[in-house]
Motif scaffolding. Sequence first.
Motif, PDB file in Angstrom:
ATOM      1  N   TYR A 116     -17.519 -18.816  27.701  1.00 13.80           N
ATOM      2  CA  TYR A 116     -16.720 -18.940  28.928  1.00 13.80           C
ATOM      3  C   TYR A 116     -17.634 -18.877  30.158  1.00 13.80           C
ATOM      4  O   TYR A 116     -17.585 -19.742  31.056  1.00 13.80           O
ATOM      5  N   LYS A 122     -13.417  -8.331  36.349  1.00 11.50           N
ATOM      6  CA  LYS A 122     -12.831  -6.992  36.173  1.00 11.50           C
ATOM      7  C   LYS A 122     -13.942  -5.996  35.840  1.00 11.50           C
ATOM      8  O   LYS A 122     -13.850  -4.824  36.174  1.00 11.50           O
ATOM      9  N   TRP A 123     -14.970  -6.472  35.185  1.00 11.53           N
ATOM     10  CA  TRP A 123     -16.083  -5.597  34.805  1.00 11.53           C
ATOM     11  C   TRP A 123     -17.096  -5.457  35.937  1.00 11.53           C
ATOM     12  O   TRP A 123     -17.626  -4.380  36.172  1.00 11.53           O
ATOM     13  N   HIS A 161     -36.418  -0.518  35.141  1.00 13.41           N
ATOM     14  CA  HIS A 161     -35.754   0.237  36.205  1.00 13.41           C
ATOM     15  C   HIS A 161     -36.669   1.427  36.492  1.00 13.41           C
ATOM     16  O   HIS A 161     -37.442   1.852  35.620  1.00 13.41           O
ATOM     17  N   ASN A 188     -21.017 -15.046  27.445  1.00 17.69           N
ATOM     18  CA  ASN A 188     -20.272 -15.749  26.378  1.00 17.69           C
ATOM     19  C   ASN A 188     -20.101 -17.216  26.784  1.00 17.69           C
ATOM     20  O   ASN A 188     -20.531 -17.632  27.871  1.00 17.69           O
ATOM     21  N   ASN A 231     -21.191  -1.948  27.587  1.00 15.39           N
ATOM     22  CA  ASN A 231     -21.566  -3.002  28.533  1.00 15.39           C
ATOM     23  C   ASN A 231     -20.843  -4.316  28.271  1.00 15.39           C
ATOM     24  O   ASN A 231     -20.550  -5.058  29.208  1.00 15.39           O
ATOM     25  N   SER A 277     -31.395  -4.907  26.381  1.00 14.55           N
ATOM     26  CA  SER A 277     -31.305  -3.657  27.156  1.00 14.55           C
ATOM     27  C   SER A 277     -31.626  -2.470  26.261  1.00 14.55           C
ATOM     28  O   SER A 277     -31.605  -2.582  25.029  1.00 14.55           O
ATOM     29  N   GLN A 291     -25.064  -5.962  41.443  1.00 18.63           N
ATOM     30  CA  GLN A 291     -23.907  -5.778  40.538  1.00 18.63           C
ATOM     31  C   GLN A 291     -23.341  -4.353  40.533  1.00 18.63           C
ATOM     32  O   GLN A 291     -22.173  -4.144  40.244  1.00 18.63           O
ATOM     33  N   ARG A 316     -28.693 -10.453  41.344  1.00 17.82           N
ATOM     34  CA  ARG A 316     -27.784 -10.141  40.229  1.00 17.82           C
ATOM     35  C   ARG A 316     -27.842  -8.645  39.877  1.00 17.82           C
ATOM     36  O   ARG A 316     -26.899  -7.893  40.135  1.00 17.82           O
ATOM     37  N   ASP A 317     -28.974  -8.189  39.350  1.00 15.73           N
ATOM     38  CA  ASP A 317     -29.069  -6.785  38.916  1.00 15.73           C
ATOM     39  C   ASP A 317     -28.973  -5.858  40.132  1.00 15.73           C
ATOM     40  O   ASP A 317     -28.357  -4.791  40.076  1.00 15.73           O
ATOM     41  N   HIS A 352     -38.829  -5.601  32.044  1.00 15.43           N
ATOM     42  CA  HIS A 352     -37.761  -5.353  33.029  1.00 15.43           C
ATOM     43  C   HIS A 352     -37.601  -3.837  33.146  1.00 15.43           C
ATOM     44  O   HIS A 352     -36.906  -3.207  32.347  1.00 15.43           O
ATOM     45  N   PHE A 372     -21.989 -14.813  35.569  1.00 13.87           N
ATOM     46  CA  PHE A 372     -20.633 -15.293  35.306  1.00 13.87           C
ATOM     47  C   PHE A 372     -20.038 -14.407  34.217  1.00 13.87           C
ATOM     48  O   PHE A 372     -19.929 -14.804  33.057  1.00 13.87           O
ATOM     49  N   SER A 401     -16.994 -11.069  33.494  1.00 16.01           N
ATOM     50  CA  SER A 401     -15.633 -10.798  33.924  1.00 16.01           C
ATOM     51  C   SER A 401     -15.626 -10.079  35.277  1.00 16.01           C
ATOM     52  O   SER A 401     -16.288  -9.057  35.436  1.00 16.01           O
ATOM     53  N   ASN A 452     -18.374  -4.604  25.431  1.00 18.91           N
ATOM     54  CA  ASN A 452     -17.190  -4.428  24.587  1.00 18.91           C
ATOM     55  C   ASN A 452     -17.367  -5.012  23.190  1.00 18.91           C
ATOM     56  O   ASN A 452     -16.410  -5.488  22.585  1.00 18.91           O
ATOM     57  N   THR A 460     -33.557   0.036  30.668  1.00 23.56           N
ATOM     58  CA  THR A 460     -32.337   0.063  31.474  1.00 23.56           C
ATOM     59  C   THR A 460     -32.203   1.324  32.323  1.00 23.56           C
ATOM     60  O   THR A 460     -31.686   1.281  33.438  1.00 23.56           O
TER      61      THR A 460
HETATM   62  P1  HMG Z   1     -13.678  -8.352  27.015  1.00 26.74           P
HETATM   63  O1  HMG Z   1     -12.646  -7.656  27.825  1.00 26.74           O
HETATM   64  O2  HMG Z   1     -14.015  -7.807  25.678  1.00 26.74           O
HETATM   65  O3  HMG Z   1     -13.423  -9.928  26.906  1.00 26.74           O
HETATM   66  O4  HMG Z   1     -14.989  -8.413  27.904  1.00 26.74           O
HETATM   67  P2  HMG Z   1     -12.273 -10.798  26.400  1.00 26.74           P
HETATM   68  O5  HMG Z   1     -12.911 -12.009  25.786  1.00 26.74           O
HETATM   69  O6  HMG Z   1     -11.283  -9.996  25.602  1.00 26.74           O
HETATM   70  O7  HMG Z   1     -11.586 -11.250  27.774  1.00 26.74           O
HETATM   71  C1  HMG Z   1     -10.934 -10.345  28.628  1.00 26.74           C
HETATM   72  C2  HMG Z   1     -10.719 -10.988  29.976  1.00 26.74           C
HETATM   73  O8  HMG Z   1     -11.973 -11.327  30.567  1.00 26.74           O
HETATM   74  C3  HMG Z   1      -9.935 -12.284  29.909  1.00 26.74           C
HETATM   75  O9  HMG Z   1      -9.215 -12.413  31.121  1.00 26.74           O
HETATM   76  C4  HMG Z   1     -11.021 -13.336  29.877  1.00 26.74           C
HETATM   77  O10 HMG Z   1     -10.588 -14.587  30.366  1.00 26.74           O
HETATM   78  C5  HMG Z   1     -12.026 -12.732  30.835  1.00 26.74           C
HETATM   79  P3  HMG Z   1      -7.692 -11.940  31.245  1.00 26.74           P
HETATM   80  O11 HMG Z   1      -6.970 -12.718  30.181  1.00 26.74           O
HETATM   81  O12 HMG Z   1      -7.668 -10.458  30.979  1.00 26.74           O
HETATM   82  O13 HMG Z   1      -7.323 -12.295  32.651  1.00 26.74           O
HETATM   83  N1  HMG Z   1     -13.400 -13.192  30.584  1.00 26.74           N
HETATM   84  C6  HMG Z   1     -14.194 -13.645  31.561  1.00 26.74           C
HETATM   85  N2  HMG Z   1     -14.014 -13.806  32.879  1.00 26.74           N
HETATM   86  C7  HMG Z   1     -15.052 -14.285  33.577  1.00 26.74           C
HETATM   87  N3  HMG Z   1     -16.251 -14.585  33.041  1.00 26.74           N
HETATM   88  C8  HMG Z   1     -16.462 -14.458  31.729  1.00 26.74           C
HETATM   89  C9  HMG Z   1     -15.409 -13.959  30.929  1.00 26.74           C
HETATM   90  N4  HMG Z   1     -15.299 -13.680  29.616  1.00 26.74           N
HETATM   91  C10 HMG Z   1     -14.054 -13.221  29.434  1.00 26.74           C
HETATM   92  N5  HMG Z   1     -17.652 -14.773  31.211  1.00 26.74           N
HETATM   93  C11 HMG Z   1     -17.086  -9.391  28.566  1.00 26.74           C
HETATM   94  C12 HMG Z   1     -16.164  -9.026  27.408  1.00 26.74           C
HETATM   95  C13 HMG Z   1     -18.433  -9.734  28.002  1.00 26.74           C
HETATM   96  C14 HMG Z   1     -16.511 -10.590  29.296  1.00 26.74           C
HETATM   97  C15 HMG Z   1     -17.154  -8.177  29.521  1.00 26.74           C
HETATM   98  O14 HMG Z   1     -17.516  -7.077  28.752  1.00 26.74           O
HETATM   99  C16 HMG Z   1     -18.156  -8.391  30.591  1.00 26.74           C
HETATM  100  O15 HMG Z   1     -17.969  -9.205  31.478  1.00 26.74           O
HETATM  101  N6  HMG Z   1     -19.241  -7.640  30.552  1.00 26.74           N
HETATM  102  C17 HMG Z   1     -20.331  -7.824  31.501  1.00 26.74           C
HETATM  103  C18 HMG Z   1     -20.959  -6.547  31.830  1.00 26.74           C
HETATM  104  C19 HMG Z   1     -22.103  -6.788  32.750  1.00 26.74           C
HETATM  105  O16 HMG Z   1     -22.173  -7.772  33.470  1.00 26.74           O
HETATM  106  N7  HMG Z   1     -23.051  -5.833  32.739  1.00 26.74           N
HETATM  107  C20 HMG Z   1     -24.221  -5.895  33.578  1.00 26.74           C
HETATM  108  C21 HMG Z   1     -25.191  -6.947  33.168  1.00 26.74           C
HETATM  109  S1  HMG Z   1     -26.267  -6.428  31.854  1.00 26.74           S
HETATM  110  C22 HMG Z   1     -27.471  -5.497  32.654  1.00 26.74           C
HETATM  111  O17 HMG Z   1     -27.358  -5.177  33.814  1.00 26.74           O
HETATM  112  C23 HMG Z   1     -28.719  -5.108  31.918  1.00 26.74           C
HETATM  113  C24 HMG Z   1     -29.926  -5.977  32.306  1.00 26.74           C
HETATM  114  O18 HMG Z   1     -30.195  -5.878  33.697  1.00 26.74           O
HETATM  115  C25 HMG Z   1     -31.174  -5.549  31.521  1.00 26.74           C
HETATM  116  C26 HMG Z   1     -31.416  -4.038  31.590  1.00 26.74           C
HETATM  117  O19 HMG Z   1     -31.575  -3.505  32.698  1.00 26.74           O
HETATM  118  O20 HMG Z   1     -31.414  -3.440  30.517  1.00 26.74           O
HETATM  119  C27 HMG Z   1     -29.668  -7.469  31.986  1.00 26.74           C
END
Ligand code: HMG
Length: 297
Positions: free
Chosen positions: A97, A66-67, A221, A95, A124, A155, A31, A27-28, A219, A62, A64, A126, A191
């Motif tokens: 979803y 797009k993200w 990095h 979330n 990260n 994070s 991504q 995953r990490d 965790h 799971f 988005s 929104n 992070t």
């Molecule tokens: P948003 O744009 O604010 O969400 O994103 P929304 O609710 O307005 O939805 C926008 C679109 O996303 C819609 O689709 C939703 O259906 C879809 P559209 O109508 O435009 O076609 N959507 C989803 N699709 C798939 N799966 C979902 C989902 N939710 C909504 N779960 C959101 C908000 C949270 C979804 C977005 O900001 C996002 O996906 N962010 C993830 C970012 C991410 O994955 N970052 C990396 C992981 S964290 C990390 O790496 C740190 C960590 O390792 C620890 C550390 O190192 O510190 C854990």
Amino acid sequence: MKKDFLIGQNKLSSLPPAIRIVEVGPRDGLQNIDQHIPTNAKIQFINILSDAKLSEIEVTSFVSPKWIPQLADAQEVSDKIIRDSHIIYTALVPNVYGLDMALDADYSSVAVFTAASETFSLKNTNCSITDSIKRIEDMKSSFQENSLRVRAYISTVWACPYEGNIPAETVLPIINSLFELGVEEISLGDTIGKATSEDVKKTLKIILSEYNANRFSLHFHDTYNHALENIKVGMEYGITSFDSSAGGIGGCPFAPGASGNISTDSVIKLCQELGIKTGIKEKKLSEASKLIQTYLN
Ligand code: HMG
Ligand code: MG
């Protein structure tokens, strides 16, 4: 072999006889990688990691597509990996979803996430920190109905790529909220790999005056090569769970400057030097690291 440590005026626990490693490479590790990695390669990578007998593997997220386009195949990967009943397989969800998709993909362990920095939270996910915790609250009934094991990441516990150093006191109220929502284990994320051993001690002293060390994972990095030293500090403070990635791949696209997670291979070597058991099969781990490296530039 038991070793006792004293740091400053604080009496610390002896080093643990064994630790658990949460392998976050699939995953990490993946991504943040731009070039498309074939789904079959991810499946093979995870299957070899299972053969290596990691305690827990974070398979995918799971979120988005797009993200995070790289993990758009979360469902297929989850369906096709071979699961070992002794290993915990976890999916990251932002979330309800994402949680529903993880349930469809047969996960009984999920990881949720928030941050200690408002700017990072916005970049990260929104949303603000409060809203990210509200999203977790929205998942609470499902955690209970489905008897899920829930881990949570915080994070930017020590430093944020946008806001700089994060005061050590920031994290405790976030931890309180997460435990109230039924989270079992919290992973404290450095992070961008900036925390020094003194920073880690300062934060752990605050947290561990309230909570038992067995509720946390660290965790790191490894941007500035601090991670191994910081893991040792964590062990000295009684922490026995650490996140790492095979081959040291990893990073967050919304955390500029972040490099890979500390490599699982290095954590194992450290443990060997300190006489600490991990239960991991090194040859298989090395096979997994080599396999995934062939897909990276
Ligand atoms: P948003 O744009 O604010 O969400 O994103 P929304 O609710 O307005 O939805 C926008 C679109 O996303 C819609 O689709 C939703 O259906 C879809 P559209 O109508 O435009 O076609 N959507 C989803 N699709 C798939 N799966 C979902 C989902 N939710 C909504 N779960 C959101 C908000 C949270 C979804 C977005 O900001 C996002 O996906 N962010 C993830 C970012 C991410 O994955 N970052 C990396 C992981 S964290 C990390 O790496 C740190 C960590 O390792 C620890 C550390 O190192 O510190 C854990
Ligand atoms: Mg990370």
